[in-house]
Design a protein around this motif. Sequence first.
Motif, PDB file in Angstrom:
ATOM      1  N   LEU A   1     -58.938 -19.519  31.375  1.00 41.19           N
ATOM      2  CA  LEU A   1     -59.624 -18.570  32.004  1.00 41.19           C
ATOM      3  C   LEU A   1     -61.024 -18.494  32.822  1.00 41.19           C
ATOM      4  N   SER A   2     -62.228 -19.166  31.501  1.00 40.64           N
ATOM      5  CA  SER A   2     -63.283 -18.851  31.190  1.00 40.64           C
ATOM      6  C   SER A   2     -63.798 -19.901  32.466  1.00 40.64           C
ATOM      7  N   ARG A   3     -63.719 -21.495  32.731  1.00 39.83           N
ATOM      8  CA  ARG A   3     -64.405 -21.727  33.697  1.00 39.83           C
ATOM      9  C   ARG A   3     -64.631 -21.114  35.125  1.00 39.83           C
ATOM     10  N   ALA A   4     -64.315 -19.771  35.926  1.00 41.09           N
ATOM     11  CA  ALA A   4     -64.348 -19.496  36.800  1.00 41.09           C
ATOM     12  C   ALA A   4     -65.400 -18.836  37.203  1.00 41.09           C
ATOM     13  N   THR A   5     -66.585 -19.074  38.329  1.00 40.54           N
ATOM     14  CA  THR A   5     -67.700 -18.192  38.007  1.00 40.54           C
ATOM     15  C   THR A   5     -67.136 -16.733  39.293  1.00 40.54           C
ATOM     16  N   GLU A   6     -66.389 -17.302  40.424  1.00 37.37           N
ATOM     17  CA  GLU A   6     -66.139 -16.023  41.736  1.00 37.37           C
ATOM     18  C   GLU A   6     -65.232 -15.798  41.812  1.00 37.37           C
ATOM     19  N   THR A   7     -63.603 -16.922  41.652  1.00 36.63           N
ATOM     20  CA  THR A   7     -62.816 -16.363  41.773  1.00 36.63           C
ATOM     21  C   THR A   7     -61.436 -17.465  41.471  1.00 36.63           C
ATOM     22  N   LEU A   8     -60.702 -16.327  40.649  1.00 34.62           N
ATOM     23  CA  LEU A   8     -59.951 -17.188  39.223  1.00 34.62           C
ATOM     24  C   LEU A   8     -58.374 -16.604  40.253  1.00 34.62           C
ATOM     25  N   VAL A   9     -57.511 -18.019  40.025  1.00 34.62           N
ATOM     26  CA  VAL A   9     -56.073 -18.128  41.097  1.00 34.62           C
ATOM     27  C   VAL A   9     -55.352 -18.199  39.732  1.00 34.62           C
ATOM     28  N   LEU A  10     -54.257 -17.575  39.775  1.00 30.79           N
ATOM     29  CA  LEU A  10     -53.365 -18.024  38.521  1.00 30.79           C
ATOM     30  C   LEU A  10     -51.963 -18.624  38.711  1.00 30.79           C
ATOM     31  N   VAL A  11     -51.651 -19.633  38.863  1.00 34.49           N
ATOM     32  CA  VAL A  11     -50.687 -19.925  39.498  1.00 34.49           C
ATOM     33  C   VAL A  11     -49.384 -20.379  38.989  1.00 34.49           C
TER      34      VAL A  11
ATOM     35  N   ALA B   1     -71.496  -7.863  39.522  1.00 35.01           N
ATOM     36  CA  ALA B   1     -70.666  -8.677  40.404  1.00 35.01           C
ATOM     37  C   ALA B   1     -69.283  -8.278  39.946  1.00 35.01           C
ATOM     38  N   LEU B   2     -68.091  -8.343  41.033  1.00 35.80           N
ATOM     39  CA  LEU B   2     -66.658  -8.170  40.492  1.00 35.80           C
ATOM     40  C   LEU B   2     -66.238  -9.473  40.152  1.00 35.80           C
ATOM     41  N   GLY B   3     -66.101 -10.239  41.120  1.00 35.60           N
ATOM     42  CA  GLY B   3     -65.435 -11.447  41.038  1.00 35.60           C
ATOM     43  C   GLY B   3     -64.245 -10.917  41.176  1.00 35.60           C
ATOM     44  N   ARG B   4     -63.054 -11.940  42.025  1.00 36.04           N
ATOM     45  CA  ARG B   4     -61.872 -11.203  42.274  1.00 36.04           C
ATOM     46  C   ARG B   4     -60.581 -12.269  41.853  1.00 36.04           C
ATOM     47  N   ILE B   5     -59.275 -12.341  41.144  1.00 32.43           N
ATOM     48  CA  ILE B   5     -58.317 -12.939  40.603  1.00 32.43           C
ATOM     49  C   ILE B   5     -57.031 -12.520  41.200  1.00 32.43           C
ATOM     50  N   ILE B   6     -56.708 -13.377  41.481  1.00 34.32           N
ATOM     51  CA  ILE B   6     -55.030 -13.410  42.391  1.00 34.32           C
ATOM     52  C   ILE B   6     -54.434 -13.990  41.713  1.00 34.32           C
TER      53      ILE B   6
ATOM     54  N   GLY C   1     -72.980 -10.750  23.668  1.00 36.19           N
ATOM     55  CA  GLY C   1     -72.945 -10.519  26.284  1.00 36.19           C
ATOM     56  C   GLY C   1     -72.269 -11.844  26.947  1.00 36.19           C
ATOM     57  N   ASN C   2     -71.718 -11.197  27.740  1.00 39.28           N
ATOM     58  CA  ASN C   2     -70.868 -12.628  28.738  1.00 39.28           C
ATOM     59  C   ASN C   2     -71.887 -12.432  29.770  1.00 39.28           C
ATOM     60  N   VAL C   3     -72.438 -13.567  30.072  1.00 42.71           N
ATOM     61  CA  VAL C   3     -73.898 -13.368  31.038  1.00 42.71           C
ATOM     62  C   VAL C   3     -73.709 -14.305  32.064  1.00 42.71           C
ATOM     63  N   ARG C   4     -72.393 -14.299  32.275  1.00 40.36           N
ATOM     64  CA  ARG C   4     -71.885 -15.924  33.014  1.00 40.36           C
ATOM     65  C   ARG C   4     -70.868 -15.091  33.949  1.00 40.36           C
ATOM     66  N   SER C   5     -69.833 -14.725  33.685  1.00 43.05           N
ATOM     67  CA  SER C   5     -68.799 -14.777  33.980  1.00 43.05           C
ATOM     68  C   SER C   5     -69.235 -12.971  35.328  1.00 43.05           C
ATOM     69  N   PRO C   6     -68.882 -12.537  36.018  1.00 42.63           N
ATOM     70  CA  PRO C   6     -68.435 -11.483  36.598  1.00 42.63           C
ATOM     71  C   PRO C   6     -67.257 -10.944  36.408  1.00 42.63           C
ATOM     72  N   GLN C   7     -67.748  -9.274  36.347  1.00 40.56           N
ATOM     73  CA  GLN C   7     -66.544  -8.488  36.224  1.00 40.56           C
ATOM     74  C   GLN C   7     -65.698  -8.430  35.613  1.00 40.56           C
ATOM     75  N   ASN C   8     -64.430  -8.919  36.251  1.00 36.18           N
ATOM     76  CA  ASN C   8     -63.267  -8.766  36.520  1.00 36.18           C
ATOM     77  C   ASN C   8     -62.565 -10.350  35.547  1.00 36.18           C
ATOM     78  N   LEU C   9     -63.177 -11.567  36.272  1.00 34.52           N
ATOM     79  CA  LEU C   9     -63.003 -12.551  34.772  1.00 34.52           C
ATOM     80  C   LEU C   9     -63.378 -12.099  33.253  1.00 34.52           C
ATOM     81  N   ALA C  10     -64.038 -11.421  33.253  1.00 35.91           N
ATOM     82  CA  ALA C  10     -64.945 -10.860  31.744  1.00 35.91           C
ATOM     83  C   ALA C  10     -63.843 -10.501  31.092  1.00 35.91           C
ATOM     84  N   ARG C  11     -63.333  -9.852  31.879  1.00 32.24           N
ATOM     85  CA  ARG C  11     -62.235  -8.909  31.553  1.00 32.24           C
ATOM     86  C   ARG C  11     -61.253  -9.490  31.402  1.00 32.24           C
ATOM     87  N   LEU C  12     -60.742 -10.228  32.366  1.00 32.67           N
ATOM     88  CA  LEU C  12     -59.526 -10.744  31.578  1.00 32.67           C
ATOM     89  C   LEU C  12     -59.557 -12.120  30.050  1.00 32.67           C
TER      90      LEU C  12
END
Length: 1016
Positions: A654-664, A550-555, A510-521
Motif C-alpha cells: 500500500l505504501s509504494r504509490a506516490t499519486e494513485t493507488l488501485v486496489l484490484v 496533495a490528496l492522491g486517489r484510491i481506486i 510524520g509521513n513526508v512522502r505520501s499524499p493525504q489519502n494514501l497516507a491515511r490508508l
Amino acid sequence: MAVTVGELARELHCTSNDVQRAARTLGIAAKTPSYKLKSDDLRRLREHILQARKPPDAAPLPSPPEPGADEHLLPERDVSVRDSVGEVNGQAAAHLFLHEDVLHWIAQDTTEPRLRRRANLVLRHLLAFGRTTIVKAVRGPGRGWRRTPLGGNQGQQFYLWWAPAGAPPVATLPLPADGVLVRAVRHHDETSDPLSPGGLPEHYIELHPKELANEPATYGLAFNSDQREIAGSTSAVRFIKGHPGSGKTTTLWLAASLIEGQRGLYLTCNARLVADAEQYFRALGPRSLSLSVLTFDRLIAGLLGEDEVPQRGDPAVDAFIRAVRADHWGMLGPWQGRLHELYDELHAHAVGRALPVAWRSLPPSDGPIVERDAYLALRHDVLGKPAARVAATIAEHLRDAGLIEHLFPGPARARRALARLGENPARAARHHADIDCLFIDEVQDLTTVELLVLVRLCRTVGQLQDRPPPTLLAAGDEGQTVQPSDFEWGHLADLTASELGRRKFFELPGNVRSPQNLARLVNASWDLYRQFAKAERPRGQASATIEEAALGRIIYTACRSPDELHDLIAAFDTLPNAALVYPGPRVPAELGLRPEASELVLTSRTAKGLDFQTVGVLGIGRRLHELAALAEGGDSGLAAVRGRMIADAVRVALSRATETLVLVDLLPEPAERYQAHLLCAPIDLMEMEPDELLALLRRDEAEAAELVLEFTNEVEALLGVHPARAYRRALQATKLLGDPISPSAVHDQALWTQAWTLRGIAALLLFRAEPEAEERWGNLVADAMTAFRQAGRTADADAALAIGSLSRPGLELSYVAVQAEKLVSLLPQLERRIDPLAREAIQRWCATQARDLAPEHPMSQMAVVNAVRSAAEHLGDRHPEMHAHREAIIQKMADAAIADHRDRDALALLQTLTERRHDLEGACHERRGDPAAAANSYEQAGDHTAMLRALRRLPDPGQALALAQRLGHDDVRALEWLVRFRELMSSFDPGLAARLTDEERRWVQTLCAETLRPRK
C-alpha cells in the motif's frame, strides 16, 4: 499597456498564487494569471508585495530590475557559516545553475518553510544524482522543461522547473555536458505560459555542493527538527523508528554527513540503495568523511574473507521447497501446503536465533540451528506443539544433510562470521577496524544472529583500537518486514545493552512522502494488527502524522474474468512509472496468471524500497479476507504468525504509490470485496469497472517525450533491484524516441542520451544476472554497446565489451587479459552506475585467475600478470583482496615458468612479488649460472646451506670459508686448504714456469690430479 497577474508575478520574481493572495488581502480582483490589472491596482499590489518582503529592522529590498537592465541583484550569499563546515567531496553528478527567480522565491518570507525544505531536498538530489525522484514533463509552450513537485495546498500546486543540458529550452546556452539549469518555481496551472531560460551566466549562479553541506538559511532547511535532533544526538546507540515515508534514510544520510574527520560504515539492503548512498555522500559528504557503503551480505562476505555473495530470497526458498518435498513430504503435518511459512519460520527462529551465546531464554547453540529442546521451548506456545515439533525435526534433517547454509545463507553465514570474529578478530575485521560509526538502514530485515554480528563488530573494533565501540545508528520499521526475521526493537536493544551500552529510541512521526489519502490508508492498515495478540504486533505508533498537502486517489476495481485481469496487467506494463504488486512473498498460482503475466507483477519483497506514481495492489480483498479468517479461527499461534506476515506484506504494498493507488481483485466473493472496502472506510474511495480504469490509465494524449521521461524515471529507480523490469522499461523508452531524422521523433538531446544510457546500463545489469548464458552475451552485451554508442558514450561501450569478455567462457586468455587491463584504464571515464559493474567484473576475474588459472603460453601469462597488477594498483585501496589475488597469480605463473625451466621469466615474475620468495629466486639464479646472485638471494631467504653451495661455485673460496666457519660446517678444513692453495698459487711467479721441464710440468699436473681425486 495593461499588465496581467502572471506578468506581475514574473516581474516580482514570485508566483501568480502569491499575487492573487496579496490581491485578496487588498480586495483587488485577480481571478487568473491572465487577468489584466488596472494601473492603480497594479501600483498597490507591487508596493504591498515588496513591503511584505522586508525583514524586520532591515533595509528595504531593492526593486526588481527593469527588463533589459544590465545587472540582476541576487541575495547575498553568506559563506562564513558554510566555510566552518569544511570542504566536501564535491563529486556531484551535475553542475547546478540557479536562476535568480529561484533564489528570490527561496528568500522571500511568504514561502512556506515546508516548501523551502522540500526545495532544498530537490536541489540536493539534482546535485547528487543529476535528477529527482519524481519528474514530470511539460506540454505546450513549455515543452522540454522538467517539473518536480514541491507540494502546496489542496494538491501539489508548486513545481520546480529545471532542464538538463541538451533539453530544447536550454540547448543554445553554454552549459557543460552535465549541467542542469534550475529556472523557476511555478504554480501548477502555469504550464501553458512559456518560460524563457534567461541568459547564462548573467541570470544564474552556480550552486556548489558545499553550499548545501549544512543548514544555511539561504537555501532553507532540508531536514525537519526531528531529523536534526537525531543526527545531532550524542547517544552512542540510536534507534530510529518510523512509518513508510517518514524520512528514516535521509536522517541516516544527515547523521553520516556530520561525522567529519571520521570513518564510517553504512549498511543497506540492496545494490541500488548502496549506489544511491555512495553517490549522495560523494557529492554532499564532507571531504574529511571516509565512508564505506555495503550491503549486509557483502559485509558478511568480507568478514569471512570470501568474494562470492550467495543469493537470498526466491532461489533459496525454491531450493528449500524441493528439498522438503523430496525427503519430508509425508511428515509436514500442520505445515502441509504452507512451505513458504515453514521456510520463514526456520529462517527467523531455528537458524536466525542460533547464537553462540545465551540470550534471553535461549541457551548457546553449538551448531547452525537452535537445539531441539530450546527451539521447542521457544516456539511451541506460539506455533502449537505439533507444528513446532515438525519444524524442529525438519531443521535437524537439513542440518544433518549439510544444507543449512545453502538454504538459509543470510543467518547461516552470519553465524560463521561470528565465529571468525571470535577466533581471529583482527583478521576478520581488518577492513573495518578503524570505523567510528556504523549506520544500518532497513534493520528490520535482519535476523537476531545477523544483528549480533553487527553488534559484535562494533565491540571488536573498540577492543582492537583500545577505545569505546563505534557509534551505532539503526533505522527501520517493525511493520515493514519483508525478509523472515521476526525483528523486534526489543531484541536489538537487548543485544546492544550487553555489548555496547544503553540506547536511545527516536520516533519520526510524520509521513513526508505520501499524499493525504494514501497516507491515511497506510495509517488505517495498522488496524490489521489489532486482530491479533499484542505479542504478534509490531511496536511503535499506530499512525503517522500526515505532512503532504496533495490528496492522491484510491481506486477499487474487480475483474470479472482472468482475461480482464490480463488486460489490466498489460495496461500497467505500458503505463510508465506504474507497477502491479502482490501483497505477499510471491504471486500465487491460484490467480491463474500466464507465465509472461506473472513476470510483470512485483511482490511485497521485490517492491520494497521502490516508489511508483501508480501502483495496483493485486488480490487485496482475498488477502484481507484471509487475514480476517485467520484472526477469527484463532486455533493456534501459527495463524497469528501467518497473519502478521500478511499484514506486513499489505502495508508494504500500500505504501509504494506516490499519486494513485488501485486496489484490484479477481472474481471477488462478497466477503473479500467487503474487506477491501472496510480497509478504505475512512478514505474517499473511487470504484470503477475494469474498462473504465483502463480508459483512465490510458495515456493516448501523452506526447512521446512525456512518456519517455516517465519511463526513464522508472528505470532509474529499478536499476540494481529489478534488472529485467528495468531493461524492459528502457526498451519501451528508446522505442518511443523514434528515428532521429523523422520530424515526429523526440528531439530532446538530453532525453535521448538519458534513455539510451539507461538501456545500456540495464542490459549490463541483466547480463550480470546470467553471464554464463551464451545468448545473454550475444544479445545483452551487444545491445549495451549499441545503446552506449547511441548515447555518445564510447568509453562505456568499450567497457561493456570488456565486462562481457571477462565473463564469457572460451575466449583466448591473452585477449581477455588485455580487455581486463583496458577496463581498469577506463574506470575514471565511466558512468557512475557502470563503475561498480566494471569493478565487480575485474574483481571476479582476478579472483578466478588466482583460484583456477592454468598457465599457458608465456605471452598469456604476462598479459594476465599485467592486467592483475594494474587492477591491484587501481582497486587495491578499496578492495585489499586484489593484492592477494595479484600475489597468488604471480606465484602461480612463476611456478609454471620454473617447471618449464624458464628461469629468466620466473625471475622477472618473482621479483615483482610484495613478499619476495628469495629461495625460489636463488634457485633460478643458480640454474642460470649466476652463483653470486644466487648466494645473495639465499642469504635473504635465510637458507645458509644453499648460500654456501652457491658461494663454493665462485672462483674465490674466501667467502665460502667465512660462511662455513660461521656455520661450523664439516667442510671448513677443506675450504681452508683451498684458500691456502689459492694463496700459494697466486704467489707463484709465472716466469718460473718457463724454467720447468716438460717432465716437471707433467709431475705437477699429476700431483694436483692425485690430490683432488675423490677418495673411496
